[in-house]
Motif scaffolding. Sequence first.
Motif, PDB file in Angstrom:
ATOM      1  N   ALA A   6       0.804  -1.232   0.000  1.00  0.00           N
ATOM      2  CA  ALA A   6       0.000   0.000   0.000  1.00  0.00           C
ATOM      3  C   ALA A   6       0.833   1.277   0.000  1.00  0.00           C
ATOM      4  O   ALA A   6       0.283   2.371   0.173  1.00  0.00           O
ATOM      5  CB  ALA A   6      -0.948  -0.007   1.202  1.00  0.00           C
ATOM      6  N   HIS A   7       2.152   1.144  -0.216  1.00  0.00           N
ATOM      7  CA  HIS A   7       2.971   2.368  -0.145  1.00  0.00           C
ATOM      8  C   HIS A   7       4.325   2.160  -0.828  1.00  0.00           C
ATOM      9  O   HIS A   7       5.253   1.630  -0.221  1.00  0.00           O
ATOM     10  CB  HIS A   7       3.167   2.756   1.329  1.00  0.00           C
ATOM     11  N   ILE A   8       4.398   2.524  -2.103  1.00  0.00           N
ATOM     12  CA  ILE A   8       5.719   2.523  -2.758  1.00  0.00           C
ATOM     13  C   ILE A   8       5.867   3.848  -3.538  1.00  0.00           C
ATOM     14  O   ILE A   8       4.906   4.612  -3.675  1.00  0.00           O
ATOM     15  CB  ILE A   8       5.931   1.333  -3.729  1.00  0.00           C
ATOM     16  N   HIS A   9       7.090   4.073  -4.042  1.00  0.00           N
ATOM     17  CA  HIS A   9       7.359   5.276  -4.852  1.00  0.00           C
ATOM     18  C   HIS A   9       8.049   4.860  -6.145  1.00  0.00           C
ATOM     19  O   HIS A   9       8.996   4.074  -6.110  1.00  0.00           O
ATOM     20  CB  HIS A   9       8.229   6.253  -4.074  1.00  0.00           C
ATOM     21  N   THR A  10       7.573   5.404  -7.250  1.00  0.00           N
ATOM     22  CA  THR A  10       8.137   4.987  -8.540  1.00  0.00           C
ATOM     23  C   THR A  10       8.527   6.167  -9.433  1.00  0.00           C
ATOM     24  O   THR A  10       8.644   6.015 -10.638  1.00  0.00           O
ATOM     25  CB  THR A  10       7.143   4.080  -9.301  1.00  0.00           C
ATOM     26  N   ALA A 171       0.031   7.341   7.256  1.00  0.00           N
ATOM     27  CA  ALA A 171       1.205   6.657   6.681  1.00  0.00           C
ATOM     28  C   ALA A 171       2.289   6.523   7.749  1.00  0.00           C
ATOM     29  O   ALA A 171       2.453   7.403   8.597  1.00  0.00           O
ATOM     30  CB  ALA A 171       1.725   7.438   5.478  1.00  0.00           C
ATOM     31  N   HIS A 172       2.986   5.425   7.686  1.00  0.00           N
ATOM     32  CA  HIS A 172       4.074   5.094   8.621  1.00  0.00           C
ATOM     33  C   HIS A 172       3.576   4.950  10.065  1.00  0.00           C
ATOM     34  O   HIS A 172       4.379   5.024  11.002  1.00  0.00           O
ATOM     35  CB  HIS A 172       5.211   6.132   8.572  1.00  0.00           C
ATOM     36  N   SER A 173       2.270   4.807  10.237  1.00  0.00           N
ATOM     37  CA  SER A 173       1.675   4.718  11.588  1.00  0.00           C
ATOM     38  C   SER A 173       2.198   5.799  12.531  1.00  0.00           C
ATOM     39  O   SER A 173       2.292   5.610  13.746  1.00  0.00           O
ATOM     40  CB  SER A 173       1.936   3.330  12.203  1.00  0.00           C
TER      41      SER A 173
HETATM   42 ZN   LIG Z   1       6.641   7.112   1.236  1.00  0.00          ZN
END
Ligand SMILES: [Zn+2]
Length: 271
Positions: A6-10, A171-173
């Motif tokens: 649920a969380h990547i960067h491209t 995000a990132h809790s």
């Molecule tokens: Zn990120």
Amino acid sequence: MKIIDAHIHTNFEIADSKAFAKKYNIDFSWKGLQNQLNKNNVIAAITISSSEKSQTPGESKELCQQALKEKRLLPVCSVHPNYVSKKYLNATKKLFDEHLIYGIKIFAGYHPVYPSNKKYFPFYKLAAKYDVPVVIHTGDTFGSQYLIKYAHPLDVDEIAVRFPKTKFIIAHSGNPWVRDTAEVVYKNENVYADVSAFCIGHFNKVSKNTLHDIRFALEYSHKPDRFLYGSDWPLVLMNQYIKLIKLAIPEKHHKKVFFENANRIFKLGLN
Ligand SMILES: [Zn+2]
């Protein structure tokens, strides 16, 4: 096990990400991405805007083009607080109408603007209308020039209450403010959290605190339905990170956290 990340960067052009990946010998390229997805049985990945500088809807052109080439990639575009007029709202709405994006992202901390700032309100309403989540950066920032007070997860409580029909993902809790995140998730039916980037780079040994924090959040909130697996690739190798999160999360919740929750929240309809 099939996985949704649920969380990547491209965005392969971002200098900071490129430099980081190079330092840790992570292949941050189109081919490197395919390898990671294939090897780890990641059948879908939410790809999120990488630059807080890009205008709303952030990096939509690049991410949507990538998604046309690679069906596993599902774009989430960012909202920049200086570009929130009707024009930008409509541009975002158009992407939802065309089913090109799966949510929006707020760079709290990277921008010195609280998520509860009213500038963002029209976008929260839009997200509710299309029933897509708003991903909010919380916790530590990648660089010391930013102001982390804006990235504290407690501020998400305010918008969760004000916009009960909008789904918010912490995000990132909120790491390291994971206890605060646990409470915000526990209290608000419309709040979720991803467990990305608790470790970055290569790690052989993981701090016991990391595992403990994630497990605490799940147990305190009693909401295994609201936590999502995410890696924050290219900041980690997917296989290493999957292993770590499997250790942190009780096995009986793996299917939910690694697949079912994201499938439901982002309305992916995958089997
Ligand atoms: Zn990120």
